[in-house]
Design a protein around this motif. Sequence first.
Motif, PDB file in Angstrom:
ATOM      1  N   ASN A  68       5.596  -1.005   0.876  1.00 24.99           N
ATOM      2  CA  ASN A  68       4.807   0.174   0.523  1.00 24.99           C
ATOM      3  C   ASN A  68       5.619   1.105  -0.362  1.00 24.99           C
ATOM      4  OD1 ASN A  68       6.589   1.435   2.275  1.00 24.99           O
ATOM      5  ND2 ASN A  68       5.122   1.579   3.943  1.00 24.99           N
ATOM      6  N   TRP A  69       5.012   2.220  -0.744  1.00 25.69           N
ATOM      7  CA  TRP A  69       5.628   3.120  -1.715  1.00 25.69           C
ATOM      8  C   TRP A  69       5.121   4.539  -1.506  1.00 25.69           C
ATOM      9  CZ3 TRP A  69       2.901  -1.322  -3.017  1.00 25.69           C
ATOM     10  CH2 TRP A  69       1.511  -1.138  -3.215  1.00 25.69           C
ATOM     11  N   PRO A  70       5.888   5.542  -1.967  1.00 27.65           N
ATOM     12  CA  PRO A  70       5.380   6.916  -1.946  1.00 27.65           C
ATOM     13  C   PRO A  70       4.142   7.027  -2.833  1.00 27.65           C
ATOM     14  CG  PRO A  70       7.746   6.873  -2.313  1.00 27.65           C
ATOM     15  CD  PRO A  70       7.272   5.460  -2.435  1.00 27.65           C
ATOM     16  N   GLY A  71       3.239   7.945  -2.470  1.00 34.59           N
ATOM     17  CA  GLY A  71       1.983   8.060  -3.195  1.00 34.59           C
ATOM     18  C   GLY A  71       2.135   8.379  -4.661  1.00 34.59           C
ATOM     19  N   VAL A  72       3.217   9.074  -5.033  1.00 40.90           N
ATOM     20  CA  VAL A  72       3.413   9.442  -6.444  1.00 40.90           C
ATOM     21  C   VAL A  72       4.325   8.454  -7.165  1.00 40.90           C
ATOM     22  CG1 VAL A  72       2.976  11.883  -6.054  1.00 40.90           C
ATOM     23  CG2 VAL A  72       5.311  10.991  -5.799  1.00 40.90           C
TER      24      VAL A  72
ATOM     25  N   GLY B 285       3.598   4.803  -7.083  1.00 41.07           N
ATOM     26  CA  GLY B 285       2.908   3.548  -6.884  1.00 41.07           C
ATOM     27  C   GLY B 285       3.019   2.607  -8.066  1.00 41.07           C
TER      28      GLY B 285
ATOM     29  N   ASN C 174       0.840  -1.193   0.000  1.00 46.76           N
ATOM     30  CA  ASN C 174       0.000   0.000   0.000  1.00 46.76           C
ATOM     31  C   ASN C 174       0.875   1.243   0.000  1.00 46.76           C
ATOM     32  OD1 ASN C 174       0.634   0.659   2.906  1.00 46.76           O
ATOM     33  ND2 ASN C 174      -0.388  -1.321   3.176  1.00 46.76           N
ATOM     34  N   ALA C 175       0.249   2.380  -0.225  1.00 46.78           N
ATOM     35  CA  ALA C 175       0.971   3.640  -0.188  1.00 46.78           C
ATOM     36  C   ALA C 175       1.358   3.950   1.247  1.00 46.78           C
ATOM     37  CB  ALA C 175       0.099   4.762  -0.754  1.00 46.78           C
TER      38      ALA C 175
END
Length: 239
Positions: free
Chosen positions: A49-53, A55, A40-41
């Motif tokens: 997970n990952w940064p929102g920008v 994904g 998930n973000a």
Amino acid sequence: EEVAAGRNPTFADPLPPTLFRPDDAILGGRILNDQFEVGNAGGVVGNNNWPGVEGPEFAIDGVGQKYLNFAEFNSGVLVTPAGGLSVANSMTLWAANDEIPRDPTSYELYGTTADVSGPGPFALEQFTLISSGDLALPDSRNEGGAAELNEANSQNIFFSNSNAYLSYLIVFPTVKDQGSANSMQIAEIQLTGQFGTGARLRFEVEGVGNDLVFTFDSQAGKAYDILTTTDPGGEPDPA
């Protein structure tokens, strides 16, 4: 390259289409304990997970914006092409726009016909390994954001496959420098092949004098039998 991809180099066939489209269903995550866990973000180093920008959707957006996963090892994406069943026979990967140590150095490509919608996790046993091996992505960088992808910053992988799948799992077990990298990153992943259950193999029969000449396409790892009979009606099922 054409032979490795299961194509016939003696025919000027059109290039196979790209199987992934920007609006295809895609999940990011990692393989852990023999299952693909959906992430998930977030942005926490060491977590799935990952940064929102950055994904997973940016791995198939057709431009330079990258996908980054802080799980680092065995992280990747699960993609379900909108076109349905497809036969993949090559893959192209583009290096991302920043730190070289985060680039993957190996890959595993799986296919499945199972339903992989929902939050997961998805057992690895429902996937079939199509291809795997080492990577050598160039150290040159693609620009991020909406920049066009540069072929000079990519690597092509060709493989033999004749099986059709509904979804594809691509994971990257290793990165260039695990000591200094805090994540795995990739700018773009594209599979090429053919939608449907696969192309029909060419089969031709020609009479030459008292002989029949059979010409047909073959595939690596397959065996072919030609059966004859003088009584087709009495032997309708050669199996």
